[in-house]
Design an enzyme around this catalytic site. Structure first.
Site, PDB file in Angstrom:
ATOM      1  N   THR A 338       0.827  -1.223   0.000  1.00 13.91           N
ATOM      2  CA  THR A 338       0.000   0.000   0.000  1.00 13.91           C
ATOM      3  C   THR A 338       0.858   1.268   0.000  1.00 13.91           C
ATOM      4  O   THR A 338       2.070   1.229   0.149  1.00 13.91           O
ATOM      5  CB  THR A 338      -0.946   0.005   1.214  1.00 13.91           C
ATOM      6  OG1 THR A 338      -0.205  -0.328   2.381  1.00 13.91           O
ATOM      7  CG2 THR A 338      -2.050  -1.010   1.034  1.00 13.91           C
ATOM      8  N   ASP A 339       0.173   2.417  -0.149  1.00  9.79           N
ATOM      9  CA  ASP A 339       0.852   3.723  -0.226  1.00  9.79           C
ATOM     10  C   ASP A 339       0.778   4.468   1.100  1.00  9.79           C
ATOM     11  O   ASP A 339       0.710   5.688   1.137  1.00  9.79           O
ATOM     12  CB  ASP A 339       0.185   4.591  -1.309  1.00  9.79           C
ATOM     13  CG  ASP A 339       0.088   3.884  -2.638  1.00  9.79           C
ATOM     14  OD1 ASP A 339       1.103   3.327  -3.062  1.00  9.79           O
ATOM     15  OD2 ASP A 339      -0.997   3.857  -3.229  1.00  9.79           O
ATOM     16  N   SER A 364       1.111   8.805   4.963  1.00 13.33           N
ATOM     17  CA  SER A 364       0.603   8.715   3.588  1.00 13.33           C
ATOM     18  C   SER A 364       1.795   8.946   2.678  1.00 13.33           C
ATOM     19  O   SER A 364       2.425  10.003   2.723  1.00 13.33           O
ATOM     20  CB  SER A 364      -0.461   9.770   3.325  1.00 13.33           C
ATOM     21  OG  SER A 364      -0.760   9.812   1.953  1.00 13.33           O
ATOM     22  N   ARG A 365       2.124   7.948   1.855  1.00 16.10           N
ATOM     23  CA  ARG A 365       3.321   8.079   1.009  1.00 16.10           C
ATOM     24  C   ARG A 365       3.067   8.954  -0.207  1.00 16.10           C
ATOM     25  O   ARG A 365       3.985   9.258  -0.941  1.00 16.10           O
ATOM     26  CB  ARG A 365       3.823   6.687   0.595  1.00 16.10           C
ATOM     27  CG  ARG A 365       4.251   5.871   1.794  1.00 16.10           C
ATOM     28  CD  ARG A 365       4.991   4.598   1.427  1.00 16.10           C
ATOM     29  NE  ARG A 365       5.198   3.826   2.660  1.00 16.10           N
ATOM     30  CZ  ARG A 365       4.486   2.768   3.008  1.00 16.10           C
ATOM     31  NH1 ARG A 365       3.522   2.349   2.224  1.00 16.10           N
ATOM     32  NH2 ARG A 365       4.736   2.132   4.129  1.00 16.10           N
ATOM     33  N   VAL A 366       1.810   9.346  -0.424  1.00 17.48           N
ATOM     34  CA  VAL A 366       1.518  10.313  -1.479  1.00 17.48           C
ATOM     35  C   VAL A 366       1.721  11.723  -0.933  1.00 17.48           C
ATOM     36  O   VAL A 366       2.167  12.623  -1.622  1.00 17.48           O
ATOM     37  CB  VAL A 366       0.078  10.110  -2.007  1.00 17.48           C
ATOM     38  CG1 VAL A 366      -0.319  11.218  -2.945  1.00 17.48           C
ATOM     39  CG2 VAL A 366      -0.027   8.765  -2.701  1.00 17.48           C
TER      40      VAL A 366
END
Length: 508
Positions: A338-339, A364-366
């Protein structure tokens, strides 16, 4: 009497064609073993992996293991209706489900059969349950925000359209509620929602459906149910079926959100099937390809390129941990796919923090690219401030004397915690969230008593909508960060409201 050769030839030709049409050339096999949701079938030498097989009593099977002398089949129905020696027919088709607007507002099983007593699903199209994920060239970066309506998430772990954000935590820490709140918040935003219940109690799922109905969210939502009483094959197939229904809208250029509740139960169902089929177990007795199960599922969530219509599928997979053990096999698998993750901590939940998000390991990697510019501007330091507050809070419990600056940070932390608490199915508009977070980070609630912070928030938002409606509309239409003039006007509004509110509080 003369015979015409061409007439005789045409009659013979017609008879031959009709005779061939009467011959059933489909491949047929026999059940040699059945039990626990699986069957071994002899005689289907041409079966494909994932092919639908027809058993007696309308039971559908799925070719799972292709072995030298037999086919291992998982049964998507009541295996007690199948007996040794029964005939099995190959269909030559892969498993598919109904898709389109006809499935919206319905409660279905993973095969698309209705469970809500609203009649048959009148879909004109079907889509394969298993289909390849979009390639790298077919995607674009995640930049568009998908608002959950939850302050703590939208401010600190923003989710973008096309992102995969894991919700992870122990039992009874509010994981499902985050997914339900996110669905409720999509009302009027053009996002089609799908809730996949895997291994949940039927009473729990009924409660979720009723909640969605009460808030008008069932109009744009499909609930796919493979409950605790459903056989393991249905629990295994359910997430793929839900994804196929959601993908239909993504490839049409629309936006969809899917909540998998929860993938731990799917992994357990897959482990059961694999061990019955004698696939070799690996770490913690799960077969090694359980990682592939979840990766091929979650990779189907994407933000498509503009050439393909720019549609998106956002997924919120849920994973249940045992005693906070995030380093176990299934949690680490899904974390790596997941991101980002939202980690819910039991002690925060029992303390009344809702959502009980641990800001230290939630990420949150975004990041900020999936946030509206105004929120990115005001929430920049919030995560670090709260993480530092948690450390200070633990230190303060030792009873040491604190200097004034440290005490002030502690006091603000207590108030920010109260500010981030949110009731069930009470999503906040993005601009309301910006105003509230701005007030907290700039110290406008420092003089408000801790137990009055939530009352202050409600009254302030009501007051702002009534008295500063034009400013709220300006902020709503912003596609950039707030200017100095706009922040000055917000400061002025906060000072004016605080003066009235604090004076009233002091008179009580």
């Amino acid at each position: 009497m003369k015979f015409k050769a061409d007439e005789i030839a045409s009659v013979i030709q017609k008879e031959i064609e009709q005779f061939e049409a009467r011959i059933d050339v489909r491949e047929v096999g026999r059940v040699i073993e059945v039990g626990d949701g699986i069957a071994q079938v002899y005689g289907l030498a041409g079966a494909m992996s994932g092919e639908m097989l027809l058993f007696p009593n309308d039971v559908v099977g799925l070719a799972f293991n292709l072995e030298e002398n037999s086919v291992g089949v998982i049964l998507l129905g009541d295996y007690l209706k199948i007996q040794e020696g029964d005939e099995v027919r190959a269909t030559g088709k892969l498993l598919s489900v109904p898709v389109g607007d006809a499935v919206l507002g319905r409660v279905l099983d993973p095969l698309g059969n209705p469970l809500d007593e609203q009649g048959p699903v009148r879909a004109t199209e079907r889509r394969l349950v298993e289909s390849p994920a979009p390639g790298v060239a077919d995607r674009q970066p995640v930049r568009e925000a998908l608002q959950t309506g939850i302050k703590a998430i939208d401010a600190m772990t923003p989710i973008g359209r096309g992102q995969r954000e894991l919700i992870i935590g122990d039992r009874k820490t509010g994981k499902t509620q985050i997914g339900v709140d996110a669905i409720v918040n999509q009302k009027g935003k053009g996002v089609k929602c799908f809730y996949v219940a895997i291994g949940q109690k039927d009473s729990t799922v009924a409660g979720v459906v009723e909640t969605l109905r009460q808030h008008g969210a069932m109009e744009y939502t499909t609930v796919i149910v493979a409950g605790a009483s459903s056989p393991a094959p249905l629990q295994y197939v359910a997430p793929y079926a839900g994804t196929a229904m959601a993908e239909y809208f993504m490839y049409k250029g629309e936006h969809a959100l899917i909540v998998y509740d929860d993938l731990s139960k799917q992994a357990v169902a897959y482990r059961q099937l694999s061990l019955l089929m004698r696939r070799p177990p690996g770490r913690e007795a799960y077969p090694g390809d359980v990682f592939y199960c979840h990766s091929r599922l979650l990779e189907r969530s994407a933000k498509l390129s503009d050439e393909l219509g720019g549609g998106s599928l956002t997924s919120l997979p849920i994973i249940e941990t045992q005693e906070g053990e995030v380093s176990a096999y299934i949690p680490t698998n899904v974390i790596s796919i997941t991101d980002g993750q939202i980690y819910l901590q039991p002690d925060l939940f029992f303390r009344g923090q809702r959502p009980a998000m641990n800001v230290g390991i939630s990420v949150s990697r975004v990041g900020g690219s999936a946030q509206i510019p105004a929120m990115k501007q005001v929430a920049g330091g919030l995560r670090l401030d709260l993480a530092a507050f948690r450390e200070l809070e633990a230190f303060a419990q030792l009873g040491s004397d604190l200097d004034a600056a440290t005490q002030q940070r502690l006091d603000r932390g207590y108030r920010m915690n109260q500010l981030l608490i949110q009731g069930i199915c009470q999503p906040l508009d993005a601009i309301d969230q910006v105003l509230v977070v701005y007030a907290g980070t700039k110290g406008f609630i420092d003089a408000v008593p801790v137990d009055s912070v939530r009352d202050w928030e409600k009254e302030f938002l009501d007051w702002f909508h009534k008295n500063r409606g034009s400013l709220w509309d300006e902020l709503k239409s912003l596609t950039r960060k707030m200017s100095r003039e706009e922040t000055d006007r917000i400061d002025e509004a906060l000072r004016e409201f605080n003066e009235k509110y604090l004076n009233r509080e002091s008179e009580r």
